[in-house]
Write a protein that holds these residues in place. Sequence first.
Motif, PDB file in Angstrom:
ATOM      1  N   VAL A   1       0.800  -1.509   0.190  1.00 55.76           N
ATOM      2  CA  VAL A   1       0.057   0.073  -0.022  1.00 55.76           C
ATOM      3  C   VAL A   1       0.721   1.115   0.354  1.00 55.76           C
ATOM      4  O   VAL A   1       0.488   2.051  -0.688  1.00 55.76           O
ATOM      5  N   VAL A   2       2.040   1.032   0.913  1.00 59.11           N
ATOM      6  CA  VAL A   2       2.791   2.178   1.001  1.00 59.11           C
ATOM      7  C   VAL A   2       3.656   2.765   0.122  1.00 59.11           C
ATOM      8  O   VAL A   2       3.380   3.430  -1.007  1.00 59.11           O
ATOM      9  N   GLU A   3       4.401   1.606  -1.728  1.00 60.81           N
ATOM     10  CA  GLU A   3       4.837   1.589  -2.540  1.00 60.81           C
ATOM     11  C   GLU A   3       3.661   2.271  -3.844  1.00 60.81           C
ATOM     12  O   GLU A   3       4.078   2.739  -4.723  1.00 60.81           O
ATOM     13  N   THR A   4       2.639   1.982  -3.570  1.00 60.95           N
ATOM     14  CA  THR A   4       1.699   2.020  -4.835  1.00 60.95           C
ATOM     15  C   THR A   4       1.511   3.883  -4.842  1.00 60.95           C
ATOM     16  O   THR A   4       1.604   4.773  -3.352  1.00 60.95           O
ATOM     17  N   ALA A   5       2.079   4.293  -5.600  1.00 61.91           N
ATOM     18  CA  ALA A   5       1.420   5.805  -6.543  1.00 61.91           C
ATOM     19  C   ALA A   5      -0.043   6.391  -6.068  1.00 61.91           C
ATOM     20  O   ALA A   5      -0.585   6.473  -7.334  1.00 61.91           O
ATOM     21  N   TRP A   6      -0.453   6.587  -4.759  1.00 56.06           N
ATOM     22  CA  TRP A   6      -1.662   7.049  -4.766  1.00 56.06           C
ATOM     23  C   TRP A   6      -1.744   8.328  -5.337  1.00 56.06           C
ATOM     24  O   TRP A   6      -2.998   8.540  -5.779  1.00 56.06           O
ATOM     25  N   ASN A   7      -1.060   8.925  -5.862  1.00 55.19           N
ATOM     26  CA  ASN A   7      -1.110  10.916  -6.243  1.00 55.19           C
ATOM     27  C   ASN A   7      -1.806  10.491  -7.808  1.00 55.19           C
ATOM     28  O   ASN A   7      -2.425  11.462  -8.399  1.00 55.19           O
ATOM     29  N   ASN A   8      -1.626   9.343  -9.034  1.00 54.75           N
ATOM     30  CA  ASN A   8      -2.084   9.034  -9.879  1.00 54.75           C
ATOM     31  C   ASN A   8      -4.097   8.745  -9.668  1.00 54.75           C
ATOM     32  O   ASN A   8      -4.273   8.382 -10.689  1.00 54.75           O
ATOM     33  N   TYR A   9      -3.882   8.165  -8.616  1.00 54.10           N
ATOM     34  CA  TYR A   9      -5.422   7.938  -7.930  1.00 54.10           C
ATOM     35  C   TYR A   9      -6.244   8.443  -7.622  1.00 54.10           C
ATOM     36  O   TYR A   9      -7.457   8.646  -7.111  1.00 54.10           O
ATOM     37  N   GLY A  10      -5.479  10.781  -6.623  1.00 53.35           N
ATOM     38  CA  GLY A  10      -6.559  11.192  -6.558  1.00 53.35           C
ATOM     39  C   GLY A  10      -6.641  11.833  -5.358  1.00 53.35           C
ATOM     40  O   GLY A  10      -7.478  12.253  -4.722  1.00 53.35           O
ATOM     41  N   LEU A  11      -5.174  10.921  -4.317  1.00 54.95           N
ATOM     42  CA  LEU A  11      -5.167  10.996  -3.310  1.00 54.95           C
ATOM     43  C   LEU A  11      -4.177  11.819  -2.628  1.00 54.95           C
ATOM     44  O   LEU A  11      -2.620  10.508  -3.880  1.00 54.95           O
TER      45      LEU A  11
END
Length: 680
Positions: A464-474
């Motif tokens: 979860v931490v390694e996922t680039a959440w900025n690409n998904y709006g967070l």
Amino acid sequence: MTETQVAPPDKTETLTTSQPELPGDPDSREASVAKAAPKTTGRKSPVRKKKTGNATAESMAKQQREISISEFFAKNRHLLGFDNKRKALLTTVKEAVDNSLDACEEAGILPEIHVRVTQVKDDRFRVTIRDNGPGIVKAQIPNIFGKLLYGSKFHRLKMSRGQQGIGISAAGMYGLITTGKPVHIISRTSPRAQAHDYSLAIDTKKNKPDIIRDSAIEVDWDRGTQVTIELQAAYNKGRQSVDEYLELTAIANPHAQFIFYPPTGETIECPRGTEELPEETNEIKPHPYGIELGTFIKMVKETSAKHLGKFLATEFSRVSDAVAKKVCKAASVTPQTYMGSVSPQVAEKIYSVLQETKLKAPSTNCLAPIGAETILTGLLKEIKAEFYTASTRPPSVYRGNPFQIEVGIAYGGELGSDKHDDVGEDENGKGKKDAGPGQVRVIRFANRVPLLYQQSSCCTFKAVVETAWNNYGLSQSKGALPRGPVVILIHMASVWVPFISEGKEAIADYDEIRKEVRLAISECGRRLATLLRRKKKKADYGKRRDVFTRYIDEVVSATRAIATINKEDFRRNLVALSKVYTAQADMEFDDHGKVIKKKKPTDGNDLGLQNTIVVNRNSPPTDTAAYDQVGDTGDEETAPNIADAPAPGMLFDTGEPKRKRPASKAEKSKRSGKKAKKKR
């Protein structure tokens, strides 16, 4: 060669001579010690006597003795999750509930579990767990509850909550150590059978049960098992508590009903969300890719097969008779070779050939994942959000063991507001400053069991931490969880979950597991990003409409001052025009995430997201649990088309009849040419 005698140095020279002492010089240190030592008068320094009674090989051999597994874990109970009072209470409830769920599902019974925690003293509690399972036969009760490493799940490759056979017996051992009270068990196998009442303790030196009472008893329930353990513990609500454990267990097991009687407060009931039991799983054989050489040699010695070909085809998964013949030929042996003649050298050669042979992945009928629809049902039942989505990955393999990863996401609603939400305006007409969303909450499961401790050490949390959440709006900082009103559910189903300790609190970091978790998170993240983009676009168009409507009256008044117009018609046309160019501010979603079009209510699936539910928390509640699965058409956005909206009237409409402009000569000649062509 003659020896030369060296005279001892003069004492006066030793005392009077002073040389600079170097910090690392051993000679200088010896000299300083000699200066500080008291002067002797020629007497001999006392000689230390050698210590008598040193240990010998024979004396050390007498001290060696065997220790039992119970004695080891009694001294190292922190390995099993009993390192503090609060965690000890949670672990006790967890182990008993896990066993009850496994027993009910294997017997095909919808689980109904009662959990009662009663405070006896300040730091002493009595825990009672009763289920409606098939019960336990009388002969097996002492071994199950009074002997560590005893059970039916360690030797089979089949998805189950328990693995080692330590949990419930270790909880009884902890209660015996801290309070001196034995474990009390009542079990009944059918309405016609009598219930067996046992009180027993664990003999830690021998790892055997010590039966204190064995009698028959009458109970008011038809079948099931009731366990009572008194232990030293502490009860608190909130995170990492019994309340949270039962809440999360109800999410992952919506087919079960839980009734919790806490020591303080009202009874908490988690009703059943579905009447369907999980799919029944089958036991599989070990896969050749998942065993080591030593284990293979041991299997060769202990097998009951007489011939090598039969051994390979019956003891392993995905090894057929044809594959066994191929392996034997490559190892320079025959399928009819007797197992007694297979030496360790030959076994090593066969093992190497097996590892190089291309085999099918293990069968996945040994797994029973929660399923995307069931995850949505559990999230809807326990979490009041506005957006739900779930994904189940195809089965994969690590070290020859099949596993499946599932991810569910809940967003918004009662979880909090985000930067895309409208939080209103203050007294000055400016937008209120929201405190901002907190960190995302991650809830982890392994074989439907919540994992509440050692989150940072778990493979799923790292993914979860390694996922680039900025690409998904967070929004997300480097090396940290994203921020937003989001709950992320991650579940791993496997025949053997690689826990990092006996306490079963975190999953080991395997590359295959982390890859599958990231793929499942990305799939759900793309669906969340579609919703967030639409919310952002809707908010932007809403602000644009507010600007239009705020100045419409001033525009009408200013226009009326310089031209003769109908003010009401002009104002109405301006409002209609603002609605056309800000039509996306009126987007509404149904329960499946579709954009509702008033013009074309029967149009296709506009959102195009599979296993996704959108709930309007501001509208009256609807039955959102019953929904249809929609097709996956990608993440394309389909906004209302401006061309579909009704065209506004003329801005400067005075109400007079419109006059036609006389046609020019060019237009007249063009019309006459078209008429001539039609006649021809």
